[in-house]
Motif scaffolding. Structure first.
Motif, PDB file in Angstrom:
ATOM      1  N   VAL A  62       9.192  26.605  23.080  1.00 35.98           N
ATOM      2  CA  VAL A  62       8.782  26.191  21.733  1.00 35.98           C
ATOM      3  C   VAL A  62       7.703  27.129  21.191  1.00 35.98           C
ATOM      4  O   VAL A  62       7.743  27.521  20.010  1.00 35.98           O
ATOM      5  CB  VAL A  62       8.291  24.729  21.748  1.00 35.98           C
ATOM      6  CG1 VAL A  62       7.655  24.354  20.409  1.00 35.98           C
ATOM      7  CG2 VAL A  62       9.454  23.791  22.056  1.00 35.98           C
ATOM      8  N   SER A  63       6.746  27.508  22.035  1.00 34.46           N
ATOM      9  CA  SER A  63       5.681  28.422  21.593  1.00 34.46           C
ATOM     10  C   SER A  63       6.252  29.768  21.184  1.00 34.46           C
ATOM     11  O   SER A  63       5.815  30.376  20.187  1.00 34.46           O
ATOM     12  CB  SER A  63       4.660  28.616  22.718  1.00 34.46           C
ATOM     13  OG  SER A  63       4.015  27.406  23.043  1.00 34.46           O
ATOM     14  N   ASN A  64       7.239  30.238  21.924  1.00 44.13           N
ATOM     15  CA  ASN A  64       7.893  31.512  21.609  1.00 44.13           C
ATOM     16  C   ASN A  64       8.563  31.455  20.234  1.00 44.13           C
ATOM     17  O   ASN A  64       8.411  32.371  19.417  1.00 44.13           O
ATOM     18  CB  ASN A  64       8.931  31.836  22.693  1.00 44.13           C
ATOM     19  CG  ASN A  64       9.744  33.081  22.380  1.00 44.13           C
ATOM     20  OD1 ASN A  64      10.641  33.036  21.528  1.00 44.13           O
ATOM     21  ND2 ASN A  64       9.469  34.158  23.074  1.00 44.13           N
ATOM     22  N   ILE A  65       9.273  30.378  19.979  1.00 40.45           N
ATOM     23  CA  ILE A  65       9.995  30.249  18.700  1.00 40.45           C
ATOM     24  C   ILE A  65       9.014  30.083  17.546  1.00 40.45           C
ATOM     25  O   ILE A  65       9.154  30.727  16.491  1.00 40.45           O
ATOM     26  CB  ILE A  65      10.978  29.066  18.749  1.00 40.45           C
ATOM     27  CG1 ILE A  65      12.052  29.327  19.811  1.00 40.45           C
ATOM     28  CG2 ILE A  65      11.632  28.851  17.381  1.00 40.45           C
ATOM     29  CD1 ILE A  65      12.920  28.129  20.113  1.00 40.45           C
ATOM     30  N   GLU A  66       8.004  29.235  17.728  1.00 45.23           N
ATOM     31  CA  GLU A  66       7.023  29.020  16.660  1.00 45.23           C
ATOM     32  C   GLU A  66       6.246  30.297  16.375  1.00 45.23           C
ATOM     33  O   GLU A  66       5.924  30.592  15.213  1.00 45.23           O
ATOM     34  CB  GLU A  66       6.080  27.885  17.040  1.00 45.23           C
ATOM     35  CG  GLU A  66       6.743  26.517  17.024  1.00 45.23           C
ATOM     36  CD  GLU A  66       5.806  25.408  17.436  1.00 45.23           C
ATOM     37  OE1 GLU A  66       6.049  24.250  17.041  1.00 45.23           O
ATOM     38  OE2 GLU A  66       4.817  25.681  18.164  1.00 45.23           O
ATOM     39  N   GLY A  67       5.953  31.072  17.407  1.00 48.48           N
ATOM     40  CA  GLY A  67       5.233  32.332  17.203  1.00 48.48           C
ATOM     41  C   GLY A  67       6.058  33.354  16.452  1.00 48.48           C
ATOM     42  O   GLY A  67       5.525  34.153  15.674  1.00 48.48           O
ATOM     43  N   ARG A  68       7.350  33.328  16.675  1.00 51.22           N
ATOM     44  CA  ARG A  68       8.237  34.312  16.051  1.00 51.22           C
ATOM     45  C   ARG A  68       8.740  33.864  14.689  1.00 51.22           C
ATOM     46  O   ARG A  68       8.865  34.654  13.769  1.00 51.22           O
ATOM     47  CB  ARG A  68       9.415  34.570  16.998  1.00 51.22           C
ATOM     48  CG  ARG A  68      10.389  35.638  16.566  1.00 51.22           C
ATOM     49  CD  ARG A  68      11.327  36.013  17.712  1.00 51.22           C
ATOM     50  NE  ARG A  68      11.682  34.874  18.535  1.00 51.22           N
ATOM     51  CZ  ARG A  68      12.636  33.989  18.209  1.00 51.22           C
ATOM     52  NH1 ARG A  68      13.302  34.126  17.092  1.00 51.22           N
ATOM     53  NH2 ARG A  68      12.900  32.984  19.010  1.00 51.22           N
ATOM     54  N   ARG A  69       9.036  32.563  14.562  1.00 46.53           N
ATOM     55  CA  ARG A  69       9.638  32.050  13.325  1.00 46.53           C
ATOM     56  C   ARG A  69       8.647  31.297  12.430  1.00 46.53           C
ATOM     57  O   ARG A  69       8.947  30.993  11.287  1.00 46.53           O
ATOM     58  CB  ARG A  69      10.798  31.110  13.677  1.00 46.53           C
ATOM     59  CG  ARG A  69      11.949  31.753  14.421  1.00 46.53           C
ATOM     60  CD  ARG A  69      12.741  32.678  13.533  1.00 46.53           C
ATOM     61  NE  ARG A  69      13.290  31.962  12.382  1.00 46.53           N
ATOM     62  CZ  ARG A  69      13.829  32.550  11.320  1.00 46.53           C
ATOM     63  NH1 ARG A  69      13.862  33.870  11.250  1.00 46.53           N
ATOM     64  NH2 ARG A  69      14.302  31.829  10.324  1.00 46.53           N
ATOM     65  N   GLY A  70       7.490  30.953  12.970  1.00 47.92           N
ATOM     66  CA  GLY A  70       6.494  30.226  12.180  1.00 47.92           C
ATOM     67  C   GLY A  70       6.552  28.730  12.381  1.00 47.92           C
ATOM     68  O   GLY A  70       5.517  28.071  12.515  1.00 47.92           O
ATOM     69  N   LYS A  71       7.767  28.176  12.422  1.00 47.63           N
ATOM     70  CA  LYS A  71       7.914  26.739  12.628  1.00 47.63           C
ATOM     71  C   LYS A  71       9.341  26.428  13.045  1.00 47.63           C
ATOM     72  O   LYS A  71      10.244  27.262  12.928  1.00 47.63           O
ATOM     73  CB  LYS A  71       7.575  25.963  11.353  1.00 47.63           C
ATOM     74  CG  LYS A  71       8.477  26.287  10.169  1.00 47.63           C
ATOM     75  CD  LYS A  71       8.134  25.417   8.968  1.00 47.63           C
ATOM     76  CE  LYS A  71       9.041  25.743   7.777  1.00 47.63           C
ATOM     77  NZ  LYS A  71       8.814  24.829   6.649  1.00 47.63           N
ATOM     78  N   ILE A  72       9.526  25.214  13.549  1.00 45.57           N
ATOM     79  CA  ILE A  72      10.850  24.693  13.871  1.00 45.57           C
ATOM     80  C   ILE A  72      11.133  23.544  12.908  1.00 45.57           C
ATOM     81  O   ILE A  72      10.368  22.577  12.850  1.00 45.57           O
ATOM     82  CB  ILE A  72      10.923  24.212  15.334  1.00 45.57           C
ATOM     83  CG1 ILE A  72      10.722  25.393  16.280  1.00 45.57           C
ATOM     84  CG2 ILE A  72      12.258  23.523  15.617  1.00 45.57           C
ATOM     85  CD1 ILE A  72      10.565  24.987  17.739  1.00 45.57           C
ATOM     86  N   ASP A  73      12.201  23.660  12.142  1.00 47.66           N
ATOM     87  CA  ASP A  73      12.539  22.649  11.141  1.00 47.66           C
ATOM     88  C   ASP A  73      13.454  21.568  11.699  1.00 47.66           C
ATOM     89  O   ASP A  73      13.388  20.411  11.282  1.00 47.66           O
ATOM     90  CB  ASP A  73      13.229  23.306   9.941  1.00 47.66           C
ATOM     91  CG  ASP A  73      12.370  24.367   9.286  1.00 47.66           C
ATOM     92  OD1 ASP A  73      11.422  23.993   8.580  1.00 47.66           O
ATOM     93  OD2 ASP A  73      12.639  25.565   9.492  1.00 47.66           O
TER      94      ASP A  73
END
Length: 318
Positions: free
Chosen positions: A137-148
């Protein structure tokens, strides 16, 4: 080597193009030389994309439900999760596809998404382990900004007959089907809340509503998912997060391919057909995925804590 991703390609077609001819050509090109199981999944996705193509042709525009959204799908490399990933991508989402142990399986789904003009990133994570979920989750949030959007589709279906059950199998069922669902929600929800909300859809089962002999642990885990969703709605709804679940019945996926195709199970399938009100023994995974997309969209704004049965009427009664 960096995971393969791709830019979103707008759907284009001249006004004179024929949707039926286009679909027919695509079927012949894509389905030749493939196994029966591969053809089944291809046809499910082709039907979905053909529907979009006809709409775009008729209206000269494409309405995309998840344009600019980031969707995380656990169990997204096979079965229902794979079809959910493909359909989310078809509606504009950047899909983060998670396989449990084999990156090539997640990459194969991303390759298919990119080929159709969508976007996504493959991942490997053992969602039974909280530390790996947090890292994911941290990897995705760091790369994409947020998870919708979060879809928890990781799950296993193994027998646990009383007196014969392997305790390790029981633990594996609890860890994969129930604990991983909580771990993913626990990791994603704070970020969703901080960004104004989001959508969470969990995969439960008709087995949460009716017992299945020899599969008590599976039934218990899926009932646990249903109650987890209902209880968490009380916490998450005030934060702008919709959490709901889908409870499929028998669905045509690789896990039951042998049952559907082996002549040895012909009498069993005939009996199952008699017990299924719709007479459709195995639902198309695209049907299940369609409901998931609805629950992940703004059209389901008023739904919180619901588990929606999609079981061909199997649990309706005798």
């Amino acid at each position: 080597m960096a995971p393969k991703t791709g830019p979103r390609m707008p759907l284009k077609r001249s006004r004179g193009a024929c949707p039926k001819a286009f679909a027919s050509s695509r079927r012949k090109t894509r389905l030749s030389g493939k196994s029966e199981q591969a053809v089944h999944f291809e046809l499910a996705i082709i039907r979905f994309w053909d529907h979009r193509d006809r709409w775009a042709f008729k209206e000269n525009r494409v309405q995309i439900m998840f344009q600019g959204k980031t969707a995380l799908v656990t169990g997204g490399s096979s079965g229902i999760g794979k079809v959910i990933s493909l359909m989310l991508a078809a509606e504009g989402a950047h899909v983060e596809v998670v396989a449990s142990s084999d990156m090539s399986k997640a990459q194969a789904v991303i390759d298919e998404i990119v080929e159709k003009g969508g976007m996504g990133t493959p991942h490997v994570a053992d969602v039974r382990k909280p530390s790996q979920v947090v890292e994911l989750v941290s990897n995705i949030e760091g790369r994409r900004g947020k998870i919708d959007v979060l879809v928890t589709a990781a799950g296993i279906f193994l027998p646990t007959a009383i007196g014969e059950a392997d305790v390790d199998v029981f633990d594996q069922m609890i860890d994969t089907n129930l604990k991983s669902t909580f771990y993913c929600i626990n990791a994603v929800a704070p970020g969703m809340a901080a960004n104004g909300g989001g959508k969470i859809v969990c995969i439960s089962s008709v087995a949460a509503f009716v017992g299945v002999s020899g599969y008590s642990a599976y039934c218990a885990t899926k009932a646990g998912v249903m109650m987890l969703v209902r209880s968490l709605a009380l916490e998450l709804a005030p934060k702008g997060i919709n959490i709901n679940a889908v409870a499929p019945g028998n669905t045509a996926t690789p896990i039951n391919a042998s049952i559907r195709q082996d002549p040895e199970y012909a009498s069993y399938l005939a009996e199952m057909e008699k017990k299924t009100p719709s007479r459709v023994t195995f639902s198309d995974p695209a049907d299940i995925a369609g409901l998931v997309l609805f629950l992940a969209s703004d059209k389901a704004r008023a739904m919180h804590g619901s588990t929606v049965l999609m079981d061909e009427g199997l649990s309706a009664g005798i």
